[in-house]
Design a protein around this motif. Sequence first.
Motif, PDB file in Angstrom:
ATOM      1  N   GLU A   4     -19.896  11.085  22.173  1.00 32.04           N
ATOM      2  CA  GLU A   4     -21.326  11.293  22.398  1.00 32.04           C
ATOM      3  C   GLU A   4     -22.085  10.147  21.719  1.00 32.04           C
ATOM      4  O   GLU A   4     -22.010   9.979  20.516  1.00 32.04           O
ATOM      5  CB  GLU A   4     -21.734  12.634  21.798  1.00 32.04           C
ATOM      6  N   VAL A   5     -22.765   9.329  22.486  1.00 32.66           N
ATOM      7  CA  VAL A   5     -23.499   8.180  21.969  1.00 32.66           C
ATOM      8  C   VAL A   5     -24.929   8.260  22.461  1.00 32.66           C
ATOM      9  O   VAL A   5     -25.169   8.503  23.640  1.00 32.66           O
ATOM     10  CB  VAL A   5     -22.871   6.845  22.454  1.00 32.66           C
ATOM     11  N   LEU A   6     -25.865   8.075  21.574  1.00 31.04           N
ATOM     12  CA  LEU A   6     -27.262   8.066  21.973  1.00 31.04           C
ATOM     13  C   LEU A   6     -27.664   6.642  22.338  1.00 31.04           C
ATOM     14  O   LEU A   6     -27.490   5.715  21.564  1.00 31.04           O
ATOM     15  CB  LEU A   6     -28.153   8.561  20.837  1.00 31.04           C
ATOM     16  N   ALA A   7     -28.144   6.477  23.534  1.00 31.87           N
ATOM     17  CA  ALA A   7     -28.657   5.188  23.986  1.00 31.87           C
ATOM     18  C   ALA A   7     -30.168   5.309  24.113  1.00 31.87           C
ATOM     19  O   ALA A   7     -30.681   6.349  24.516  1.00 31.87           O
ATOM     20  CB  ALA A   7     -28.045   4.802  25.326  1.00 31.87           C
ATOM     21  N   VAL A   8     -30.883   4.247  23.762  1.00 26.30           N
ATOM     22  CA  VAL A   8     -32.331   4.221  23.861  1.00 26.30           C
ATOM     23  C   VAL A   8     -32.723   3.058  24.754  1.00 26.30           C
ATOM     24  O   VAL A   8     -32.293   1.925  24.532  1.00 26.30           O
ATOM     25  CB  VAL A   8     -32.991   4.063  22.471  1.00 26.30           C
ATOM     26  N   MET A  49     -26.833   8.586  32.807  1.00 29.41           N
ATOM     27  CA  MET A  49     -28.017   7.788  32.524  1.00 29.41           C
ATOM     28  C   MET A  49     -29.298   8.628  32.462  1.00 29.41           C
ATOM     29  O   MET A  49     -30.218   8.303  31.726  1.00 29.41           O
ATOM     30  CB  MET A  49     -28.158   6.686  33.582  1.00 29.41           C
ATOM     31  N   THR A  50     -29.367   9.711  33.204  1.00 41.46           N
ATOM     32  CA  THR A  50     -30.565  10.551  33.195  1.00 41.46           C
ATOM     33  C   THR A  50     -30.381  11.806  32.343  1.00 41.46           C
ATOM     34  O   THR A  50     -31.254  12.660  32.311  1.00 41.46           O
ATOM     35  CB  THR A  50     -30.969  10.957  34.627  1.00 41.46           C
ATOM     36  N   ASP A  51     -29.266  11.902  31.642  1.00 44.20           N
ATOM     37  CA  ASP A  51     -29.007  13.023  30.732  1.00 44.20           C
ATOM     38  C   ASP A  51     -29.793  12.774  29.446  1.00 44.20           C
ATOM     39  O   ASP A  51     -29.488  11.854  28.694  1.00 44.20           O
ATOM     40  CB  ASP A  51     -27.503  13.110  30.447  1.00 44.20           C
ATOM     41  N   THR A  52     -30.798  13.614  29.190  1.00 46.04           N
ATOM     42  CA  THR A  52     -31.672  13.399  28.028  1.00 46.04           C
ATOM     43  C   THR A  52     -30.939  13.527  26.698  1.00 46.04           C
ATOM     44  O   THR A  52     -31.416  13.025  25.690  1.00 46.04           O
ATOM     45  CB  THR A  52     -32.880  14.353  28.062  1.00 46.04           C
ATOM     46  N   GLY A  53     -29.776  14.159  26.690  1.00 50.25           N
ATOM     47  CA  GLY A  53     -28.988  14.249  25.470  1.00 50.25           C
ATOM     48  C   GLY A  53     -28.183  12.994  25.199  1.00 50.25           C
ATOM     49  O   GLY A  53     -27.656  12.815  24.109  1.00 50.25           O
ATOM     50  N   THR A  54     -28.099  12.117  26.179  1.00 47.01           N
ATOM     51  CA  THR A  54     -27.326  10.886  26.044  1.00 47.01           C
ATOM     52  C   THR A  54     -28.227   9.652  26.005  1.00 47.01           C
ATOM     53  O   THR A  54     -28.029   8.761  25.195  1.00 47.01           O
ATOM     54  CB  THR A  54     -26.330  10.752  27.212  1.00 47.01           C
TER      55      THR A  54
END
Length: 66
Positions: A4-8, A49-54
Amino acid sequence: MEREVLAVVLPPCGGGRRVWVDGHDAGRARRSADVAELLRRAGIDPARMTDTGTVEWRGGGPQSWR
């Protein structure tokens, strides 16, 4: 298993959007396909890409490029 990686994705500026993954500058995207490629290189399934958790889109979603 995919980590699980958070991308901004930062707001549009200067003809593109800067993308950060796991606190590191992954590059500049000029369209949503570029974001997908940067995510893929970072080991994130581009379909998320559109998953707000990612991915956190700042200054508009995948359709905002100006």
